[in-house]
Design an enzyme around this catalytic site. Structure first.
Site, PDB file in Angstrom:
ATOM      1  N   CYS A  42       0.751  11.508   3.566  1.00  0.00           N
ATOM      2  CA  CYS A  42      -0.522  10.867   3.229  1.00  0.00           C
ATOM      3  C   CYS A  42      -1.195  11.543   2.039  1.00  0.00           C
ATOM      4  O   CYS A  42      -1.615  10.892   1.091  1.00  0.00           O
ATOM      5  CB  CYS A  42      -1.451  10.881   4.446  1.00  0.00           C
ATOM      6  N   CYS A  47      -1.121   7.775   1.073  1.00  0.00           N
ATOM      7  CA  CYS A  47      -2.464   7.158   1.051  1.00  0.00           C
ATOM      8  C   CYS A  47      -3.373   7.667  -0.057  1.00  0.00           C
ATOM      9  O   CYS A  47      -4.004   6.878  -0.759  1.00  0.00           O
ATOM     10  CB  CYS A  47      -3.192   7.409   2.367  1.00  0.00           C
ATOM     11  N   TYR A 178       3.480  -3.227   3.352  1.00  0.00           N
ATOM     12  CA  TYR A 178       2.336  -2.484   2.817  1.00  0.00           C
ATOM     13  C   TYR A 178       2.608  -1.946   1.409  1.00  0.00           C
ATOM     14  O   TYR A 178       1.868  -2.213   0.467  1.00  0.00           O
ATOM     15  CB  TYR A 178       2.060  -1.264   3.704  1.00  0.00           C
ATOM     16  N   GLU A 182       0.995  -3.226  -2.169  1.00  0.00           N
ATOM     17  CA  GLU A 182       0.035  -2.337  -2.832  1.00  0.00           C
ATOM     18  C   GLU A 182       0.532  -1.971  -4.239  1.00  0.00           C
ATOM     19  O   GLU A 182      -0.227  -2.030  -5.213  1.00  0.00           O
ATOM     20  CB  GLU A 182      -0.181  -1.079  -1.977  1.00  0.00           C
TER      21      GLU A 182
HETATM   22  P1  NDP Z   1       6.624  -2.239   6.027  1.00  0.00           P
HETATM   23  O1  NDP Z   1       7.143  -2.145   7.376  1.00  0.00           O
HETATM   24  O2  NDP Z   1       5.182  -2.507   5.789  1.00  0.00           O
HETATM   25  O3  NDP Z   1       7.422  -3.387   5.254  1.00  0.00           O
HETATM   26  C1  NDP Z   1       8.808  -3.352   5.148  1.00  0.00           C
HETATM   27  C2  NDP Z   1       9.274  -4.532   4.324  1.00  0.00           C
HETATM   28  O4  NDP Z   1      10.656  -4.370   4.069  1.00  0.00           O
HETATM   29  C3  NDP Z   1       9.105  -5.854   5.036  1.00  0.00           C
HETATM   30  O5  NDP Z   1       8.804  -6.840   4.089  1.00  0.00           O
HETATM   31  C4  NDP Z   1      10.465  -6.099   5.671  1.00  0.00           C
HETATM   32  O6  NDP Z   1      10.818  -7.445   5.730  1.00  0.00           O
HETATM   33  C5  NDP Z   1      11.394  -5.420   4.680  1.00  0.00           C
HETATM   34  N1  NDP Z   1      12.549  -4.783   5.328  1.00  0.00           N
HETATM   35  C6  NDP Z   1      12.550  -4.044   6.444  1.00  0.00           C
HETATM   36  N2  NDP Z   1      13.785  -3.602   6.717  1.00  0.00           N
HETATM   37  C7  NDP Z   1      14.584  -4.063   5.736  1.00  0.00           C
HETATM   38  C8  NDP Z   1      15.959  -3.958   5.457  1.00  0.00           C
HETATM   39  N3  NDP Z   1      16.787  -3.285   6.267  1.00  0.00           N
HETATM   40  N4  NDP Z   1      16.429  -4.575   4.351  1.00  0.00           N
HETATM   41  C9  NDP Z   1      15.622  -5.276   3.549  1.00  0.00           C
HETATM   42  N5  NDP Z   1      14.308  -5.420   3.770  1.00  0.00           N
HETATM   43  C10 NDP Z   1      13.804  -4.818   4.843  1.00  0.00           C
HETATM   44  O7  NDP Z   1       7.124  -0.907   5.290  1.00  0.00           O
HETATM   45  P2  NDP Z   1       6.628  -0.127   3.992  1.00  0.00           P
HETATM   46  O8  NDP Z   1       7.844   0.559   3.488  1.00  0.00           O
HETATM   47  O9  NDP Z   1       5.880  -1.016   3.076  1.00  0.00           O
HETATM   48  O10 NDP Z   1       5.621   0.938   4.580  1.00  0.00           O
HETATM   49  C11 NDP Z   1       6.043   1.828   5.615  1.00  0.00           C
HETATM   50  C12 NDP Z   1       4.928   2.075   6.587  1.00  0.00           C
HETATM   51  O11 NDP Z   1       3.973   2.918   5.994  1.00  0.00           O
HETATM   52  C13 NDP Z   1       4.160   0.817   6.981  1.00  0.00           C
HETATM   53  O12 NDP Z   1       4.724   0.201   8.106  1.00  0.00           O
HETATM   54  C14 NDP Z   1       2.785   1.326   7.260  1.00  0.00           C
HETATM   55  O13 NDP Z   1       2.701   1.615   8.624  1.00  0.00           O
HETATM   56  C15 NDP Z   1       2.686   2.589   6.426  1.00  0.00           C
HETATM   57  N6  NDP Z   1       1.801   2.341   5.261  1.00  0.00           N
HETATM   58  C16 NDP Z   1       0.502   2.040   5.494  1.00  0.00           C
HETATM   59  C17 NDP Z   1      -0.352   1.796   4.443  1.00  0.00           C
HETATM   60  C18 NDP Z   1      -1.774   1.439   4.717  1.00  0.00           C
HETATM   61  O14 NDP Z   1      -2.240   1.694   5.822  1.00  0.00           O
HETATM   62  N7  NDP Z   1      -2.485   0.825   3.774  1.00  0.00           N
HETATM   63  C19 NDP Z   1       0.108   1.860   3.058  1.00  0.00           C
HETATM   64  C20 NDP Z   1       1.496   2.159   2.934  1.00  0.00           C
HETATM   65  C21 NDP Z   1       2.302   2.399   4.008  1.00  0.00           C
HETATM   66  P3  NDP Z   1      10.417  -8.450   6.927  1.00  0.00           P
HETATM   67  O15 NDP Z   1       9.089  -8.021   7.463  1.00  0.00           O
HETATM   68  O16 NDP Z   1      10.354  -9.777   6.259  1.00  0.00           O
HETATM   69  O17 NDP Z   1      11.483  -8.359   7.927  1.00  0.00           O
END
Ligand code: NDP
Length: 448
Positions: A42, A47, A178, A182
């Site tokens: 973070c 963050c 997320y 962002e």
């Molecule tokens: P997220 O879980 O938000 O999103 C992951 C994305 O990647 C989704 O669109 C998903 O697709 C896709 N995906 C997942 N697995 C695969 C795969 N094996 N191959 C291809 N695409 C895939 O993850 P982030 O990486 O964006 O962020 C990680 C975590 O960090 C978040 O879950 C959140 O909890 C935290 N975070 C929080 C923030 C905040 O509070 N503002 C800011 C940044 C991070 P689909 O959903 O369509 O299956």
């Protein structure tokens, strides 16, 4: 049996730092091992620097809008990425120092080394030194997932994005959660052409559909390119340095940078947890009970490594609860209901409680109220961007079960409104509150 410490924490991120310093304040003898930098994801590469980049990026729109408010701004205001990047990193250093001071002032021993578990009460540091503790707390967080495909080494993740030499002219972001949304906003505001691709046809799964659709529509109007049902196949690097991204169902895209934002994986590989009988789930996350205790009674875990809710404030709550219960004589459990969350996209979105779809699946009767409006600042600026607030109520009791918003400053507004949702207030309670005029937030008490 005497141990070197009462508590050995592995990982000085949000959860680990809170648990370590509170436990020490209760009188426990505590050490924390950190292999990278005190502060964790973070503070160091999540963050905090992200939010500062969001502020920096927002000036692009503010400067455009400023003209309508009478300010004389050059057609192409000058932006220096290196100035912003270096100032952000300076602020990260400052907070890293503050975290370190807090641990020191509470008497926590900071060990800047990787530590692996070598038994239920023992860790081994990188130099081979063994340290014993009555309890071990795993707070090692998670790391970005990188697709297993040819050329994946040419892509970056949120770990590298804060240190770029320059802003690329064209960037492809894989994922639509997320981090993807962002950074899509950030890169777009800094002048890059952004292509966001996802394996399915949704962005920000889990958020209310109307709010997600509004972000998608606003982003597309701004010129961001979305490609859905696009399975990532690979990256070819040309002699000119350009990257050609191959994907299923779409033409290849030629860009200057590729960023992976496809979720985060718990950092348990090579951590030695099997040596203590700590069970992991299919994603490699530590399985814990409601008191953060793993399947090995002396080993606990908090934060992203447990894969419950990957959010900083949740990790902090879990770390606090662990310390309170173990060393403070309290009995506290984290309440995972109604956790507010926000996406710092452009514009940002925020939500708490059930989405409309969830409410319709769960409750007998559902009432939905919306306010779809153009903030007055946008009207004067000539910015055709509408905000959307949506309130989901239990039709039988009038209780607000969900609140979802997109528009300027909604994370700031939602944090306050989330208290009302958590307190199980009703739509009538909101209606009984006099509007604070003129604000955007007043829409919350004027919904019909
Ligand atoms: P997220 O879980 O938000 O999103 C992951 C994305 O990647 C989704 O669109 C998903 O697709 C896709 N995906 C997942 N697995 C695969 C795969 N094996 N191959 C291809 N695409 C895939 O993850 P982030 O990486 O964006 O962020 C990680 C975590 O960090 C978040 O879950 C959140 O909890 C935290 N975070 C929080 C923030 C905040 O509070 N503002 C800011 C940044 C991070 P689909 O959903 O369509 O299956």
């Amino acid at each position: 049996m005497t141990y070197d410490y009462d508590l050995f924490v592995i990982g000085a991120g949000s959860g680990g730092t809170r648990a370590a310093r509170v436990s020490a304040a209760y009188g426990a003898r505590v050490a924390v091992a950190e292999e990278y930098r005190v502060g964790g994801t973070c503070v160091i590469r999540g963050c905090v620097p992200k939010k500062l980049l969001i502020y920096g990026a927002h000036f692009a729109e503010d400067l455009k809008d400023a003209k309508r408010f009478g300010w004389n701004v050059p057609e192409q205001p000058d932006f220096s990425w290196s100035v912003l990047r270096d100032n952000v990193m300076e602020e990260v250093d400052r907070i890293n120092g503050a975290y370190t001071n807090t641990l020191n002032s509470n008497g926590v021993d900071i060990i800047l080394s990787r530590a692996v578990v070598t038994g239920p009460n023992e860790v081994t540091l990188s130099d081979g030194r063994k340290v014993t503790a009555e309890r071990i707390l795993i707070a090692v967080g998670a790391h970005p997932a990188i697709p297993d495909c040819p050329g994946a080494e040419h892509g970056i993740t949120s770990n590298e994005v804060f240190h770029l030499d320059t802003i690329p002219k064209r960037i492809l972001i894989a994922g639509a959660g997320y981090i993807a949304n962002e950074f899509a906003g950030i890169f777009h505001q800094f002048g890059a052409h952004v292509i966001l691709i996802n394996r399915t046809d949704v962005i920000l799964r889990g958020y209310d559909e109307s709010i997600r659709d509004r972000l998608l529509q606003i982003s597309m109007t701004k010129g961001l390119e979305f490609r859905f049902n696009a399975g990532f196949e690979g990256i070819d690097k040309g002699e000119d340095g350009c990257l050609t991204v191959r994907m299923k169902g779409h033409e290849p895209a030629v860009v200057d940078m590729v960023m992976f934002a496809t979720g985060r994986i718990p950092n348990t590989t090579g951590l030695g947890l099997d040596s203590a009988g700590v069970e992991l789930d299919a994603n490699g996350a530590v399985i814990v009970n409601e008191d953060n205790q793993s399947t090995c009674p002396s080993i606990y875990a908090v934060g992203d490594v447990t894969n419950r809710v990957q959010l900083t404030p949740v990790a902090i709550r879990e770390g606090q609860a662990f310390a309170d219960n173990t060393y403070g004589g309290k009995s506290v459990r984290v309440d995972y209901d109604n956790i507010p969350a926000a996406v710092f996209s452009h514009p940002p979105m925020a939500g708490v409680g059930m989405t409309e779809a969830q409410a319709r699946q769960t409750l007998g009767s559902v009432k939905v109220y919306t306010s779809d409006f153009r903030p007055m600042k946008n009207v004067l600026a000539g910015r055709n961007e509408r905000a959307l607030y949506k309130m989901i109520c239990d039709g039988d009791t009038d209780r607000i079960v969900g609140l979802h918003m997109i528009g300027p400053d909604v994370p700031e507004i939602l944090q306050a409104a989330a208290i009302a949702v958590k307190a199980r207030l009703t739509k009538a309670d909101f209606d009984a509150t006099i509007a604070l005029h003129p604000t955007m937030a007043e829409e919350l008490v004027l919904m019909r």
